[in-house]
Design an enzyme around this catalytic site. Sequence first.
Site, PDB file in Angstrom:
ATOM      1  N   ASP A  11     -52.242  24.876  -2.506  1.00  0.00           N
ATOM      2  CA  ASP A  11     -51.952  26.582  -2.960  1.00  0.00           C
ATOM      3  C   ASP A  11     -50.693  26.146  -3.681  1.00  0.00           C
ATOM      4  O   ASP A  11     -49.667  25.435  -3.441  1.00  0.00           O
ATOM      5  CB  ASP A  11     -51.619  27.452  -1.574  1.00  0.00           C
ATOM      6  N   GLU A  21     -49.343  27.137   2.378  1.00  0.00           N
ATOM      7  CA  GLU A  21     -48.300  26.535   2.707  1.00  0.00           C
ATOM      8  C   GLU A  21     -47.288  27.047   2.381  1.00  0.00           C
ATOM      9  O   GLU A  21     -45.935  27.185   2.806  1.00  0.00           O
ATOM     10  CB  GLU A  21     -48.015  24.726   2.404  1.00  0.00           C
ATOM     11  N   GLU A  22     -47.292  27.529   0.301  1.00  0.00           N
ATOM     12  CA  GLU A  22     -46.479  28.299   0.119  1.00  0.00           C
ATOM     13  C   GLU A  22     -45.609  29.701   0.826  1.00  0.00           C
ATOM     14  O   GLU A  22     -44.223  29.438   0.561  1.00  0.00           O
ATOM     15  CB  GLU A  22     -46.404  28.067  -1.402  1.00  0.00           C
ATOM     16  N   HIS A  72     -40.924  24.166  -7.360  1.00  0.00           N
ATOM     17  CA  HIS A  72     -40.923  26.054  -7.105  1.00  0.00           C
ATOM     18  C   HIS A  72     -40.129  26.951  -8.415  1.00  0.00           C
ATOM     19  O   HIS A  72     -40.092  27.868  -8.256  1.00  0.00           O
ATOM     20  CB  HIS A  72     -39.829  26.678  -6.104  1.00  0.00           C
TER      21      HIS A  72
END
Length: 449
Positions: A89, A151-152, A417
């Site tokens: 993800d 995970e994000e 990010h």
Amino acid sequence: MPNLPDRMAALMPGILADLEALVRIPGIAFDGYDFEPLERSAQAVAGLFRGAGLSNARVERIDGGHLAVIGHRAAPAGAPTVLFYAHHDVQPVGDPSLWDTPPFEPTERHGRLFGRGAADDKAGVMAHVAALRAFDGDPPVGVAVFVEGEEEFSTRSLEPLLHKHRRELAADVVVVADSANWAVGQPALTTSLRGAVSAVVEVRTATHAVHSGIYGGAAPDALTALCRLLATLHDAAGDLAVEGLTRASRSAIDYPEHRFRSDAGLLDSVSLIGTGPIADRLWARPSIAVLGLDAPSVANAPNALTPVARARISMRLAPGDEAMRAFGNLRDHLLRHAPWGAEVTVTHRASGQPWAVDAIGPAFTAARAAFTAAWDGVAPVDVGMGGSIPVVEVLTKLYPEATLLVTGVEDPDSRAHGTNESLHLGDFHRVCLAEALLLENLAATLSGR
């Protein structure tokens, strides 16, 4: 054994093509997004591992979470087993207009591959696939795979999934490919991670909004009170003013200020906050940042005193601290410093424990040799990481006897990010080769132990 450098060089065009195909899938696990691409991403990753020799690689879901990829190939007699971790993800892209190229259309420029997830962490997925392909799907060690799908955004499925498949994923060595190298051309092993606490602080000064002209000057508004409260978290030098937080010892690496300023993209006029070595401030000491505010927007704010305002606070913890204890210190500080008698509420949202490892032993020796060979004689350095990797805490508890190797494909300019995320292709090739060499080294070092 195959000639791994030559083999990996021949494989790289296909590895890059498969990485680009993954980057084109906008798999975002955040609430409010279409989850169909995330499921497509999981299926694609499972197919890649099946094609690389893990015939039982498949997607798994638990408790309504997003799809993870799990697989296993038994070890040859006497050989160790290695667990590969990554996540498929990705973060939301933010404002697409700030990207130089479309975020989900992988674009190669100046030796880098641009696109959301190109570095974090689809390149980590493909490094694992590449290592297996280097042995034609028949590595000299046992292999287990766990590729997470949220995970994000959340860790709600992480621990239940790992517990459910604990036996299948059991390993002697775990490779967590979700960190970064020290610089382009300089590999690194991550040996410490800061913990994290996420909290929301709410400040209330009135039961309802009132006219700012009629009541302003005597009645405090919640937004101003919140600003004053948040300002108490740091002293004049920018060091944390919250009492009771752990501060770890000096880091071994020098992080020059000019390089840090460039890596962080700081404006020339902006001073650094805090005191002491920069590496300590990033890896061995706590930090606090305000990540968001709930308050009237500038465009839509009425001429009224705001009765309630909220802020999301992210606190990073030094190795050796404990997350809930640190949250209690933060909460106590905020309640104690409430301005003008404002009503303050502090809510815990999430937390993760810090982690550190004494990086010695045969698995670390095998990893250092693999990295040094892949980088043409440049030995890896041990670094800390200011961010957190939730799976490390869970795996440490689940497999206390396993050695965790935290590696990565990013470099300081990868901008994970952020906008214009990218992957250095030369170092990606080296990471793929290093993982294959690591399997070879572990087979030679740990077999028969």
